[in-house]
Design a protein around this motif. Structure first.
Motif, PDB file in Angstrom:
ATOM      1  N   SER A  11       0.821  -1.222   0.000  1.00 62.19           N
ATOM      2  CA  SER A  11       0.000   0.000   0.000  1.00 62.19           C
ATOM      3  C   SER A  11       0.849   1.264   0.000  1.00 62.19           C
ATOM      4  CB  SER A  11      -0.938   0.002   1.213  1.00 62.19           C
ATOM      5  OG  SER A  11      -0.200  -0.102   2.421  1.00 62.19           O
ATOM      6  N   PRO A  26      -0.018   3.479  -3.460  1.00 58.99           N
ATOM      7  CA  PRO A  26      -1.046   4.018  -2.562  1.00 58.99           C
ATOM      8  C   PRO A  26      -2.417   4.212  -3.207  1.00 58.99           C
ATOM      9  CG  PRO A  26       0.539   5.724  -3.183  1.00 58.99           C
ATOM     10  CD  PRO A  26       1.087   4.424  -3.678  1.00 58.99           C
ATOM     11  N   LYS A  27      -2.474   4.275  -4.527  1.00 64.47           N
ATOM     12  CA  LYS A  27      -3.752   4.512  -5.198  1.00 64.47           C
ATOM     13  C   LYS A  27      -4.463   3.225  -5.603  1.00 64.47           C
ATOM     14  CE  LYS A  27      -2.339   9.024  -7.026  1.00 64.47           C
ATOM     15  NZ  LYS A  27      -2.159   9.846  -8.266  1.00 64.47           N
ATOM     16  N   GLU A  28      -3.842   2.072  -5.323  1.00 66.80           N
ATOM     17  CA  GLU A  28      -4.430   0.784  -5.695  1.00 66.80           C
ATOM     18  C   GLU A  28      -5.163   0.188  -4.491  1.00 66.80           C
ATOM     19  OE1 GLU A  28      -4.262  -0.642  -8.708  1.00 66.80           O
ATOM     20  OE2 GLU A  28      -2.958   0.843  -9.649  1.00 66.80           O
ATOM     21  N   GLY A  29      -6.449  -0.107  -4.652  1.00 66.32           N
ATOM     22  CA  GLY A  29      -7.245  -0.596  -3.539  1.00 66.32           C
ATOM     23  C   GLY A  29      -6.977  -2.031  -3.140  1.00 66.32           C
TER      24      GLY A  29
END
Length: 441
Positions: free
Chosen positions: A391, A395-398
């Protein structure tokens, strides 16, 4: 299983008490926690049931204990040099343990039944020593749900308008216009994350063993899902089982591998371009001027991490671009070959050849990527084992929640034979490329 995993990821031990000295760590080992894994002609590997380290035991066929200690220390020092050149989090540095001989005898008896009858007469080496030296290092497959071994190849475009050398090295690549145009080896060295990710994904989907960007995938049990041909079709199915897709593992791998690439390119620059043609000439001149003694000194230098670090000139090289390093390396070779040598130039030739051989070794370097998903509520010393949170890298990947990744550089070993083996490698590859590449209309 590839060489790096055979040599690094096969064992560990339970450590009870430890006390550090200058070169070794005094320790105890518990035989009940030992799991026998495998052995070769000189070494035996065990793994503990409770931690993530390997122990390498010497067998009693090896009688020269002074040489054994020197070999262990040289290996450790080389990894320490690489940990300074690269980020320390991307290099696994082994530890030399000093354990009581009684502990080793107890382990020897405990694992005897697990060994093949053909080799049981070769017991673990203790000799008459009170303490025994062992090598302790990380198990690079544990903990991991999936591991991906990447061989980036050469990340330099050595000739204008010509693909990278490893892109030209495989016949399938030469006949594949898409591979030639995209050049996956240069892609994976790109500063653009999307380019690196695309290169990794293309290799994972390739069904041929002739893809120029070499990748192999392993499950937690060591099963390989990245072999050539039909086995490649198992990759996506396996990733689905662990909750990943080719796109996701390629993105995460592309971010994790990034810190390794720039310093690796700089080492490769010492052997790029015309350096391989000069290397054979410099070596011949070294033998003529310094005799066999000079060659023997060069051979000793291959395992001397302190000397290698000195001749590379870390501060200078880290400030320089790969192209500047390459140009300087070529200029120094031309200078050496243009004059009659004096005694100090014999030493300069040794240093030049050590830099070249380090560059050649970097062409064969591998990066092992470990991916681990912790269970809900589970905690572990992942950061202490050099893992990073997915993460934080994406950081933008769920989908990254709970995933950790570790990138480890392995496989850099200097070999004097590379001087003869590489003398016309680039020239031969370029000639082959020009034969099969389409001519502009």
């Amino acid at each position: 299983m590839p060489v790096l995993l055979v040599s690094v990821a096969l064992g560990g031990t339970f450590l009870l008490a430890r006390r550090r000295t200058d070169m070794t760590t005094a320790s105890r080992i518990s035989p009940r926690d030992m799991q026998y894994l495998c052995e070769g002609s000189s070494n035996l590997l065990c793994k503990a049931k409770s931690d993530g380290y390997v122990l390498q035991f010497k067998k009693d066929v090896c009688k020269d204990r002074t040489s054994q200690m020197i070999d262990l220390e040289r290996h450790r020092l080389m990894q320490q040099f690489l940990a300074r050149w690269f980020a320390g989090s991307n290099v696994s540095v082994p530890e030399i343990l000093s354990v009581p001989a009684s502990d080793v005898r107890a382990v020897d008896a405990h694992i005897l039944a697990s060994r093949s009858k053909a080799v049981r007469k070769e017991r673990l080496d203790v000799g008459s020593d009170i303490r025994v030296m062992l090598l302790r290092r990380e198990d690079l497959l544990s903990p991991a749900c999936v591991s991906l071994e990447v061989t980036p190849g050469c990340g330099l475009q050595e000739l204008q308008g010509i693909p990278s050398r490893h892109c030209m090295m495989y016949s399938e690549s030469l006949l594949n216009p898409t591979q030639m145009q995209n050049d996956p080896n240069l892609q994976v060295f790109s500063a653009d994350m999307a380019e690196r990710s695309a290169g990794l994904a293309a290799s994972l989907r390739e069904k041929s063993d002739q893809h120029c960007l070499r990748t192999e995938m392993f499950g937690a049990d060591g099963a390989c899902f990245g072999l050539a041909g039909s086995a490649r079709g198992d990759v996506e199915k396996f990733l689905q089982q662990v909750g990943l897709s080719v796109e996701e593992i390629s993105k995460l791998g592309a971010q994790a591998i990034r810190p390794v690439l720039a310093p690796l390119q700089k080492l490769q620059a010492f052997a790029a371009g015309n350096a391989e043609k000069y290397a054979a000439e410099v070596f011949a001149a070294l033998h003529n001027q310094g005799g066999q003694a000079a060659v023997d000194d060069l051979l000793d230098g291959l395992n001397d991490a302190k000397l290698i670090e000195a001749v590379v000139g870390k501060a200078r090289a880290q400030r320089s671009s790969p192209n500047a390093i390459r140009v300087q390396q070529e200029q120094e070779a031309v200078k050496l070959l243009s004059h009659k040598w004096k005694s100090y130039q014999v030493e300069e030739a040794k240093r030049w050849l050590l830099r070249f051989l380090l560059g050649r070794a970097s062409f064969q370097a591998k990066v092992l990527l470990n991916f681990y998903q912790e269970s809900q509520g589970q905690t572990g010393p992942w950061a202490e084992q050099r893992f990073q949170r997915a993460s934080e890298l994406l950081p933008k990947e769920g989908w990254t929640s709970g995933w950790w990744v570790r990138a480890t550089l392995v496989g850099i070993e200097l070999n004097l034979d590379e001087i003869a083996r590489s003398s016309a490698e680039l020239e031969t590859l370029v000639a082959k490329y020009k034969e099969v590449s389409p001519r502009p209309s």
